[in-house]
Design an enzyme around this catalytic site. Structure first.
Site, PDB file in Angstrom:
ATOM      1  N   GLU A 130       1.046  -0.989  -0.130  1.00 44.30           N
ATOM      2  CA  GLU A 130      -0.102  -0.351  -0.147  1.00 44.30           C
ATOM      3  C   GLU A 130       0.705   1.284   0.226  1.00 44.30           C
ATOM      4  OE1 GLU A 130      -2.706  -0.159   2.930  1.00 44.30           O
ATOM      5  OE2 GLU A 130      -3.583  -2.175   2.396  1.00 44.30           O
ATOM      6  N   GLY A 134       5.224  -0.861   1.819  1.00 43.06           N
ATOM      7  CA  GLY A 134       6.011  -1.764   1.965  1.00 43.06           C
ATOM      8  C   GLY A 134       6.582  -3.243   2.197  1.00 43.06           C
ATOM      9  N   GLN A 283      44.644  -5.703 -17.240  1.00 44.72           N
ATOM     10  CA  GLN A 283      44.112  -5.814 -15.720  1.00 44.72           C
ATOM     11  C   GLN A 283      42.764  -5.026 -15.479  1.00 44.72           C
ATOM     12  OE1 GLN A 283      47.254  -5.818 -12.638  1.00 44.72           O
ATOM     13  NE2 GLN A 283      47.845  -8.096 -13.187  1.00 44.72           N
ATOM     14  N   GLU A 375       9.504  -6.810  -3.685  1.00 49.21           N
ATOM     15  CA  GLU A 375      10.055  -8.021  -2.673  1.00 49.21           C
ATOM     16  C   GLU A 375      10.343  -8.269  -1.475  1.00 49.21           C
ATOM     17  OE1 GLU A 375       8.679 -12.360  -4.294  1.00 49.21           O
ATOM     18  OE2 GLU A 375       8.172 -11.617  -6.240  1.00 49.21           O
TER      19      GLU A 375
HETATM   20  N1  COS Z   1       8.678 -15.615   6.909  1.00 45.59           N
HETATM   21  C1  COS Z   1       7.510 -16.614   7.750  1.00 45.59           C
HETATM   22  N2  COS Z   1       7.281 -16.299   8.698  1.00 45.59           N
HETATM   23  C2  COS Z   1       8.153 -14.734   9.083  1.00 45.59           C
HETATM   24  C3  COS Z   1       9.242 -14.090   8.262  1.00 45.59           C
HETATM   25  C4  COS Z   1       8.670 -15.117   7.034  1.00 45.59           C
HETATM   26  N3  COS Z   1      10.074 -14.142   5.959  1.00 45.59           N
HETATM   27  N4  COS Z   1       9.205 -13.014   9.171  1.00 45.59           N
HETATM   28  C5  COS Z   1       8.314 -12.818  10.228  1.00 45.59           C
HETATM   29  N5  COS Z   1       7.705 -14.194  10.443  1.00 45.59           N
HETATM   30  C6  COS Z   1       6.634 -13.900  11.310  1.00 45.59           C
HETATM   31  C7  COS Z   1       7.828 -14.084  12.779  1.00 45.59           C
HETATM   32  O1  COS Z   1       8.180 -14.871  12.324  1.00 45.59           O
HETATM   33  C8  COS Z   1       6.868 -13.544  13.653  1.00 45.59           C
HETATM   34  O2  COS Z   1       5.622 -15.353  14.465  1.00 45.59           O
HETATM   35  P1  COS Z   1       5.255 -15.359  15.394  1.00 45.59           P
HETATM   36  O3  COS Z   1       4.673 -14.246  16.173  1.00 45.59           O
HETATM   37  O4  COS Z   1       5.243 -16.281  15.569  1.00 45.59           O
HETATM   38  O5  COS Z   1       7.045 -14.842  16.856  1.00 45.59           O
HETATM   39  C9  COS Z   1       5.803 -13.213  13.193  1.00 45.59           C
HETATM   40  O6  COS Z   1       6.202 -13.332  11.947  1.00 45.59           O
HETATM   41  C10 COS Z   1       5.831 -11.705  13.059  1.00 45.59           C
HETATM   42  O7  COS Z   1       7.567 -10.924  13.397  1.00 45.59           O
HETATM   43  P2  COS Z   1       8.064  -9.907  13.021  1.00 45.59           P
HETATM   44  O8  COS Z   1       7.405  -9.556  14.685  1.00 45.59           O
HETATM   45  O9  COS Z   1       9.123  -9.691  12.696  1.00 45.59           O
HETATM   46  O10 COS Z   1       6.860  -8.630  11.857  1.00 45.59           O
HETATM   47  P3  COS Z   1       7.385  -7.613  11.591  1.00 45.59           P
HETATM   48  O11 COS Z   1       5.943  -6.650  12.104  1.00 45.59           O
HETATM   49  O12 COS Z   1       8.233  -6.463  12.447  1.00 45.59           O
HETATM   50  O13 COS Z   1       7.409  -7.497  10.246  1.00 45.59           O
HETATM   51  C11 COS Z   1       9.427  -8.176   8.558  1.00 45.59           C
HETATM   52  C12 COS Z   1       8.524  -8.362  10.266  1.00 45.59           C
HETATM   53  C13 COS Z   1      10.179  -6.200   8.702  1.00 45.59           C
HETATM   54  C14 COS Z   1       9.870  -9.209   8.164  1.00 45.59           C
HETATM   55  C15 COS Z   1       7.861  -7.927   7.853  1.00 45.59           C
HETATM   56  O14 COS Z   1       7.653  -7.279   7.424  1.00 45.59           O
HETATM   57  C16 COS Z   1       8.336  -7.763   6.059  1.00 45.59           C
HETATM   58  O15 COS Z   1       8.892  -9.323   5.322  1.00 45.59           O
HETATM   59  N6  COS Z   1       8.587  -6.749   5.361  1.00 45.59           N
HETATM   60  C17 COS Z   1       8.646  -6.637   3.880  1.00 45.59           C
HETATM   61  C18 COS Z   1       7.684  -7.428   2.872  1.00 45.59           C
HETATM   62  C19 COS Z   1       8.204  -7.230   1.290  1.00 45.59           C
HETATM   63  O16 COS Z   1       8.529  -8.608   0.898  1.00 45.59           O
HETATM   64  N7  COS Z   1       7.016  -5.823   0.979  1.00 45.59           N
HETATM   65  C20 COS Z   1       6.931  -5.756  -0.581  1.00 45.59           C
HETATM   66  C21 COS Z   1       6.017  -6.578  -1.360  1.00 45.59           C
HETATM   67  S1  COS Z   1       6.012  -7.365  -2.148  1.00 45.59           S
HETATM   68  S2  COS Z   1       6.990  -6.694  -4.057  1.00 45.59           S
END
Ligand code: COS
Length: 389
Positions: A130, A134, A283, A375
């Site tokens: 959103e 992201g 080189q 991603e």
């Molecule tokens: N795969 C599976 N589970 C995951 C994970 C992953 N990659 N990353 C975190 N989790 C789980 C954690 O283990 C945690 O589980 P428990 O509640 O059971 O302990 C839960 O999710 C919450 O984790 P966390 O508190 O770390 O979450 P946050 O909200 O702080 O966010 C990140 C974690 C930053 C890693 C996540 O928001 C992220 O990946 N952001 C990027 C998203 C992205 O790729 N955006 C692009 C969109 S697609 S173009």
């Protein structure tokens, strides 16, 4: 699937790679410059992917996919990206947009939605990001409210690849705002043409210019309850697991860009003469090419190991080991950093010609940039990697 980690291709994967390599050289590379200039969705390339069965390489066999595994999918994406990263995005985005259904769909949902996605008859899009978030996945605003046998969706999404061309969308929305952030959202399957569902303007981008990136708008969109994936509150988990499985595909796209630029720069350096010898014998240039060779080879090995770890996991909602999550993020961050570095150096090797749009390396350099961003930015990947240590 194998119980050990993979360092090489099987005979089948090798044949697939050689077929796609030929296809990329003969049919994809020639139009890359024009597609980049025009910036229009390449339907002819979509047809080429469909004709050659490249849309559902790692989709389940029971739903018309090839179930050939993640390495096979990544090899296809790499070979296409060597020629044109935006064309590689066609099977790559199909996988991303379909993964929520593969991981969390019922048999009925898979019969209805997954089968036409496996063949490419329909196109998928992944609706997570959103305007305000992201990176911060849990901070979403799009809202779904249940009314009888329907959910009413309101909100917007941004930067959605395939936004204007997809038929099937997996959309992430808050269903229970009173619950904690990671348990308050769900994923819905939306179809193109649902009343109240519209797409915004197409983004004009630095690279992957012919891919269709848009805003999605939901105004009181009525979605049948049978289009909810898994149960209410499963959204965050579905989206995170989707990304764990799809980030290697971005890594493969990045690796292809790097490998394409490396190959082009190497051939150029063998031909171009300065101070009485080919520049590969100077080189300063030879060391750049040596580093490109080292880094792309290392990137490919990391990616294949990641794929073999992921292939051991069920394509369902079970939790995957921290080591596998870490590898997914490591391969995405490493391959894309290698792609950015390699393409900048490839432009340098070509000198003035590298800066010209008549040579492909400047396009590769522009295309590489997005792989460090989408991603999950590479900063986010490092957060994920560090959190699993
Ligand atoms: N795969 C599976 N589970 C995951 C994970 C992953 N990659 N990353 C975190 N989790 C789980 C954690 O283990 C945690 O589980 P428990 O509640 O059971 O302990 C839960 O999710 C919450 O984790 P966390 O508190 O770390 O979450 P946050 O909200 O702080 O966010 C990140 C974690 C930053 C890693 C996540 O928001 C992220 O990946 N952001 C990027 C998203 C992205 O790729 N955006 C692009 C969109 S697609 S173009």
């Amino acid at each position: 699937m194998e119980e050990f980690e993979r360092f090489d291709l099987t005979e089948e994967e090798r044949m697939l790679r050689d077929m796609v390599r030929r296809l990329a050289k003969e049919k994809v590379a020639p139009g890359a410059e024009e597609r980049d200039k025009k910036g229009e969705y390449p339907y002819d390339m979509l047809e080429l992917m469909k004709e050659n069965g490249l849309m559902g390489i790692d989709f389940p066999e029971a739903y018309d996919g090839m179930a050939a595994g993640m390495i096979a999918h990544c090899v296809v994406v790499e070979e296409l990206a060597k020629a044109d990263a935006a064309v590689a995005l066609i099977p790559s985005c199909q996988e991303l947009g379909s993964l929520p259904i593969i991981l969390a769909g019922t048999h009925e949902q898979k019969e209805k939605y997954l089968k036409p996605l496996s063949t490419g008859e329909k196109l998928a899009a992944f609706g997570l990001t959103e305007a305000k978030g992201g990176s911060d996945v849990a901070a979403l605003k799009t809202r779904a409210v249940r009314k009888g046998d329907k959910y009413i969706l309101n909100g917007t999404k941004m930067w959605i690849t395939n936004g204007g061309v997809a038929d099937t969308y997996c959309i992430y929305a808050v269903t229970d705002p009173d619950k904690p952030q990671h348990q308050n959202a769900s994923v819905f399957i939306l179809e193109k043409g649902m009343p109240g569902f519209s797409v915004g303007k197409k983004e004009s981008k630095l690279g992957i210019r012919c891919s269709d990136t848009r805003e999605l708008v939901f105004e009181d969109v009525e979605v049948p309850v049978e289009n909810l994936l898994a149960g209410e509150g499963q959204g965050f988990h579905i989206m995170m697991k989707t990304l764990d499985f799809s980030r290697p595909s971005v890594a493969a796209q990045a690796l292809g860009i790097a490998a394409g630029a490396f190959e082009y720069a190497t051939e150029y350096a063998k031909e171009r003469i300065t101070f009485g010898k080919p520049i590969i014998r100077h080189q300063a240039i030879a060391f750049k090419l040596a580093d490109m060779s080292m880094r792309t080879t290392a990137a490919r090995q990391l990616l294949w190991k990641t794929c073999s770890l992921l292939d051991k996991e069920g394509k369902d909602l079970s939790r995957i080991p921290a080591e596998t999550i870490r590898h997914s993020s490591m391969s995405k961050a490493y391959c894309s950093d290698v792609a950015m570095w390699t393409t900048i150096e490839a432009v340098q090797v070509l000198g003035g010609f590298g800066y010209s749009t008549e040579y492909p390396v400047e396009r590769m350099m522009r295309d590489a940039k997005i792989t460090q961003i989408y991603e999950g930015t590479n900063e986010i990947q490092r957060i994920v990697i560090a959190s699993t240590l």
